[in-house]
Structure formats: structure tokens, C-alpha cells
Design an enzyme around this catalytic site. Structure first.
Site, PDB file in Angstrom:
ATOM      1  N   ASP A 314       1.461  -1.139   0.260  1.00 37.99           N
ATOM      2  CA  ASP A 314       0.008   0.396   0.445  1.00 37.99           C
ATOM      3  C   ASP A 314       1.261   1.386   0.224  1.00 37.99           C
ATOM      4  O   ASP A 314       1.796   1.161   0.335  1.00 37.99           O
ATOM      5  CB  ASP A 314      -0.950   0.022   1.852  1.00 37.99           C
ATOM      6  CG  ASP A 314      -1.841   1.301   1.303  1.00 37.99           C
ATOM      7  OD1 ASP A 314      -2.729   1.218   0.352  1.00 37.99           O
ATOM      8  OD2 ASP A 314      -1.966   2.208   1.824  1.00 37.99           O
ATOM      9  N   GLU A 367       0.608  -0.879  -5.207  1.00 41.24           N
ATOM     10  CA  GLU A 367      -0.067   0.448  -5.496  1.00 41.24           C
ATOM     11  C   GLU A 367       0.545   2.157  -5.795  1.00 41.24           C
ATOM     12  O   GLU A 367       1.307   2.530  -4.531  1.00 41.24           O
ATOM     13  CB  GLU A 367      -0.996   0.493  -3.707  1.00 41.24           C
ATOM     14  CG  GLU A 367      -2.857   0.952  -4.133  1.00 41.24           C
ATOM     15  CD  GLU A 367      -2.341   2.587  -3.991  1.00 41.24           C
ATOM     16  OE1 GLU A 367      -2.520   3.736  -4.751  1.00 41.24           O
ATOM     17  OE2 GLU A 367      -1.925   2.509  -2.315  1.00 41.24           O
TER      18      GLU A 367
END
EC number: 2.4.1.18
Length: 631
Positions: A314, A367
């Protein structure tokens, strides 16, 4: 209760590796471990707290009194405090009470390596023995083939707390998910599930992205071995497991990693690099050896102990740039005078090299929302070493295009075609994730223009275009049946919508798209290569039509795709074809079973008429707001 007995699980070699930031299985040493010493069963505790003056284990076994169980500091300058408490076993609640050398600061902390945590809002760690016998040997032995970059990735992104709940709005358990979720994902033909963070987190509205228990599955849904049961059930049904992983920041909660031993132990001491102004959270000190070892050990832990097949990392962009979300004067350039976080970049490369070399058949997915180069290229080529990267630009451009009324789309054809100019610079995954259906953005369905029929036709077209575009695919839960409302993490998806034909039609379409993707090598064998894609015509903006070819290794299995982004049917639409023979329709988003109008193509024969630069062509029907796939 017996006092602490001196004991250690660390060898001198372990300590040398730890200090050098090269010990990547720290979860076998630090934390709490139920072991036997001289024939007596008990629990060994070890915690890294170099700025501590004293460390005590406090818990329900000593009435949370610090005077009973002092740990011993190691003599080697590692900053590790350790000791063995006889007769202490699984289920014991505990924390570390730390007196710092820093001006008498006292902290009471959960164990950073705890394998189990109390259900929030309670914050104690729990001594745990996760006794589980895996039954996924067949999956693990063949994972390298099923999880490779030239294989299908049709990913179903799931937030366990809101996928489905009981009639009383209570959570389902891991064991219940192992039945209901696994059955559903298998029926829908998804190849992988991606779980939004399941590591322990204190604050529900963070959705799990602000972790305090890095080594513990959240207790909201059950015990650690029950989460293993869920992963195991997915594997036994041929479904891969991707875990969201958050090495970019952590919350300031009093029991968490922040200011752990009265010093900036895990976070960078300079707030310009150690504090995230948007998320009000702390940023790891990627230049500190022991912190790097902590994070890489954590990634290794989920791949090792929980058989994860991939980690989706993330907020990588926030790690890469020193000026991420900061104004001038709020950040300091690196030694070369630019904005790259060299320590974070070094950490990411070491992370990826380490996990790929230790686990066969896994993937690391970034990401990453910027144009940072070579994110999904190998480290030895100068890349960051990820296997895939989310294609955020494609997602934004595509949704921006689809929200426009069809009459205006001819002026914005470039929104769709632009992605082809950079589609093969990285190994891209196409995401319609949770971030696109919150904070007033509306559901995917209600971002589509037109009346009810056109909304659903647009959504069917959107998914069809996505699955035939180069790259792998991810859909957030609810999108697969046209959830009407925005995602609400506090309640179940609106499963009752499947009583309505249009919604059940979207579900059937996604199910069939997943099957189409997996059954046609042209859609996955070269999904990251320019050799796997060819335009037939991207310039018919007046009709808002795109035509293109997807290619695998066998040219006889190429697919020919036509998209009509307006509600006007395109009948007798001529499309150039590089081959002689017949075309057979293998997918049509306008099929009546999906809620479409039922315009179809029979078996079509190419004719010797030059079109689109090819000597042969064929007349096809492209239904309104529809996509047709031929072989």
C-alpha cells in the site's frame, strides 16, 4: 507465579544479522513463544527496546503489576530484553511496561511481534500457539504455474468486515468466510482474492490501513488458526490469496509502535520524514537496520506462516518521495538535491529481492500512483523489483470518460486510447478498487450516465473493456453485481439487489468475463507485452468505436474486439481483419441474459475488401453501449 528465568533464543549469529538489518525471520525469535526449558513449559519473551532502562512483562497473570517479571537486557548492545516465565501458556494477556532512559518516560506497549491480539478497543497482546495442519500442499506445489505473470489474475478485492454480515449486523467469522466467501468466489470464477488489511488494527474507519498488530490477524473474525483455515480453503479451491500490506506508515496509538521505548525507535526522528500530515500517522525509519529487518520479517511472516501468494504493498508513492503531500519548506532534499527517498527505495528493493528469493511462485504488487519508472522491473535492471503495479492512470482516465454523456464521448476518445502509449512500460494491474466507491465518488453504477438501461449497459461495457485491455484485473466487492450505493464499511453489501434482473445480469457478465479471460490465452499470455495487443482502429471517434486484437503465443487463438461507446447500434460496421476465415462471437455484453437488448452476430466470413489497412475485412454488429469479442 515463578519469576523470570534467564534464557535466550538468539545465537550470536542471530544478533549479528539483526544489527545488520539482515535477519528476516525475526518472528521466530522476538515476541512471545511457548517453549520448554529444562522440561518445564512456559513462555519466552523478547522485545527490542534499546532506549529502555527497564522492561517488565505485565499481564493478567500478575495483575498488571510491573514489579514481578523484569526482563534481562542482553549484553551485546542489541537492545533486546528477554526472559522465560515458567508455567505461562497460550491465552495469557500481556504488555511490556518500559521505563525509558529518556527523562523518565514510561510506556506500556503491545508486543510488536504478538501473534494474537485482544479484540479492539482492548489492546493487550495474547500469548498464542497457532496449531494448524495445512491441507493445501497441491496448491503450494503448483502455485508457481498458477500465480505466474503470464497467467490470469482476476482479483476480487474484499473487506471482510462488510462483505457480508449476520442479520444482526454482526461480523461473520473466519470459519464462516471459509464456506460462504470461498464458495462465492469459486462460483464467480475469480482466480484470486485480495484481502484489505487483516493485520490487527484499532480503528474501524481506517479499514485496516493503520496497523498496530503487524504479526496478528485481526481478532474481529476469530483466532489466527481460523484465518489459516480461510486461506487453506481458498487454496484447496484453486484460488490465490493476496494480502494488503502496509509498510508505509503506522498510527500513533499509545499501545502501538510510536515512541516505543521513549525514543523514536520505529519512526524517523525528523518529523519531515517521520510524520505523515494527511494520515496523521508515523513513517518508518527505512534507514535503520533493525526497522528494515522488522518490516521484511513481517512480509516474510505472512508468506511463510499464512501461505499468502502475494502482497499488495500500500501507498508506495508516499514512501518513494520525500515531498509526498508536503509543501515547500516541509521537506528536505536528499544528498543529490532531489525528492527521492533513497533509504525507502533501497528498502523496497531489498524487500522484493528477499521475498522473491525465499518463496517460489509469489508476487509483490505495488499500489503506486505516480510515474516513477521501472516499478515492476527487476532490481538487477535498476527497477524496484515488484511483479506488478496498479494502473491508476488508466483507471482515472477510463472512469472520467465513462461518466460523460455518450453524445460528448467522440471529443474524448483520447481518454481511452492514451493508456496504450504506456501500457507496456510496467506490468500493470487494472484496478476498480474500494477507493473508487467512497467519499462521495458514488458507486461504479451511479457514475454511469443515462437512464437505468444505459447505466447498466455502460457498466457491462466498462467491465468488458477492462477485461480485454492489456493487464490483469481487480474488482472491489459489490461492483460485480452493480452495487447501487457507495461502499459502507459498517454494513453488509446490498445482496438483496440480486433479486433484480439488471443486477443479476451484471453478476452473470462478470462471472462469464472471468471465464473468458481464463479460457483464452490471448488475454493473459502476453498481457504485459506489446506483442499481445494491436489496434485495428483507434481513430473512429465520430462513432465512438474502438477495435483491437489481443494476442497470445498461438496466432490461431487471437481475439478480435469491438467496443461501441454510444447507445446507437452499429450495424454492418466494417472491421479490417489480418486473416482469412470465419469469425465466431465468443462474448457479447448485450446478451439478454446480462440485461442487454440481444443484438448478436452469427458466424461471419471475411471478404477480400481492404479496410483498416488489411486486405480482408468483415461486417459486424456492435450493439448499443456494447462490447463484442470474436475468435
Amino acid at each position: 507465579m515463578t519469576k523470570v528465568i534467564a534464557h535466550s533464543l538468539f545465537s550470536d549469529f542471530d544478533i549479528d544479522l539483526f544489527k545488520a538489518g539482515k535477519h528476516f525471520k525475526l518472528y521466530e525469535k522476538l515476541g512471545s513463544h511457548v517453549i520448554e526449558v529444562d522440561g518445564v513449559k512456559g513462555t519466552y519473551f523478547a522485545v527490542w527496546a534499546p532506549a529502555a532502562r527497564s522492561v517488565s512483562v505485565v499481564g493478567d497473570f500478575n495483575n498488571w503489576y510491573e514489579g514481578e517479571h523484569h526482563l534481562n537486557v542482553r549484553w551485546d548492545g542489541s537492545g533486546i530484553w528477554e526472559g522465560f516465565v515458567p508455567e505461562l501458556g497460550a491465552g495469557t494477556l500481556y504488555k511490556y511496561l518500559i521505563h525509558s532512559t529518556n527523562h523518565g518516560v514510561v510506556t506500556e506497549k503491545a508486543d510488536p511481534f504478538a501473534r494474537c491480539c485482544e479484540h479492539p478497543p482492548m489492546t493487550a497482546s495474547i500469548v498464542w500457539e497457532a496449531d494448524y495442519k495445512w491441507k493445501d500442499a497441491e496448491w503450494m506445489q503448483t502455485r508457481k504455474d498458477k500465480n505466474a505473470l503470464d497467467k490470469p489474475y482476476a482479483v476480487y478485492e474484499v473487506h471482510l468486515g462488510s462483505w457480508k454480515r449476520t442479520n444482526n449486523n454482526d461480523y461473520l467469522s473466519y470459519a464462516e468466510f471459509a464456506k460462504d466467501l470461498v464458495q462465492y468466489v469459486k462460483e464467480m470464477n475469480f482466480t484470486h482474492v485480495e484481502f484489505m488489511p487483516i493485520m490487527e488494527y484499532p480503528y474501524d474507519p481506517s479499514w485496516g490501513y493503520q496497523l498496530t498488530g503487524y504479526f496478528a490477524p485481526t481478532s474481529r473474525f476469530g483466532k489466527p488458526e481460523e484465518f489459516k483455515l480461510l486461506v487453506d480453503a481458498l487454496h484447496q479451491n484453486g484460488i490465490g490469496v493476496i494480502l494488503d500490506w502496509v509498510p508505509s506508515h503506522f498510527p500513533e496509538d499509545a499501545h502501538g509502535l510510536g515512541f516505543f521505548d521513549g525514543s523514536h525507535l520505529y519512526e524517523h526522528p525528523d518529523s519531515r520524514r517521520g510524520y505523515h500530515p494527511d494520515w496523521k500517522s508515523l513513517i518508518f525509519n527505512y534507514g535503520r537496520n533493525e526497522v528494515r529487518a522488522f518490516l521484511i520479517s513481517n512480509a516474510m511472516f505472512w508468506l511463510d506462516q499464512f501461505h499468502a501468494d502475494a502482497l499488495r504493498v500500500d501507498a508506495v508513492a508516499s514512501m518513494l518521495y520525500l515531498d509526498y503531500s508536503r509543501e515547500d519548506g516541509q521537506w528536505e532534499p536528499n544528498i543529490y538535491g532531489n525528492n527521492e527517498n533513497l533509504e525507502a527505495i533501497s528498502f523496497i528493493r531489498e524487500l522484493n529481492e528477499t521475498v522473491y528469493s525465499n518463496f517460489e511462485g509469489i508476487q509483490m504488487i505495488a499500489e503506486e500512483s505516480t510515474s516513477f519508472s521501472m516499478v515492476s522491473k527487476p532490481v538487477n535492471m535498476g527497477g524496484l523489483g515488484f511483479g506488478m503495479k496498479w494502473m491508476m492512470g488508466w483507471m482515472h482516465d477510463t472512469l472520467e470518460y465513462f461518466k460523460k454523456e455518450p453524445i460528448y464521448r467522440k471529443h474524448h476518445q483520447n481518454d481511452l486510447t492514451f493508456s496504450a502509449t504506456y501500457a507496456f512500460t510496467e506490468n500493470f494491474m487494472l484496478p476498480f478498487s474500494h477507493d473508487e466507491v467512497v467519499y462521495g465518488k458514488q458507486s461504479l453504477l451511479y457514475r454511469m450516465p443515462g437512464d437505468e438501461w444505459q447505466r447498466f449497459a455502460n457498466l457491462r461495457l466498462l467491465f468488458g473493456y477492462m477485461y480485454t485491455h492489456p493487464g490483469t484485473n481487480l474488482i472491489f466487492m459489490g461492483g460485480e453485481f452493480g452495487q447501487s450505493s457507495e461502499w459502507n464499511f459498517q454494513k453488509s453489501l446490498d445482496w438483496h439487489l440480486l433479486e433484480y434482473d439488471f443486477h443479476s445480469g451484471i453478476q452473470k457478465l462478470v462471472k462469464d468475463l472471468n471465464k473468458l479471460y481464463q479460457s483464452h490465452p490471448a488475454l493473459y499470455e502476453r498481457q504485459f507485452s506489446a506483442d499481445g495487443f494491436q489496434w485495428i482502429d483507434y481513430g473512429d471517434a465520430e462513432n465512438s468505436v474502438l477495435t483491437y486484437i489481443r494476442k497470445g503465443h498461438d496466432s490461431k487463438k487471437d481475439l478480435y474486439i469491438a467496443c461501441n461507446f454510444t447507445p446507437v447500434p452499429r450495424e454492418k460496421y466494417r472491421m479490417g481483419i489480418p486473416k482469412t476465415g470465419q469469425l465466431k462471437e465468443v462474448f457479447n455484453s448485450d446478451d439478454v441474459k446480462y440485461g442487454g437488448s440481444g443484438m448478436k452476430n452469427g458466424v461471419l466470413k471475411t471478404t477480400k475488401k481492404t479496410w483498416h489497412g488489411y486486405e480482408r475485412s468483415v461486417e459486424i454488429t456492435i450493439p448499443p453501449l456494447g462490447i463484442v469479442v470474436f475468435k
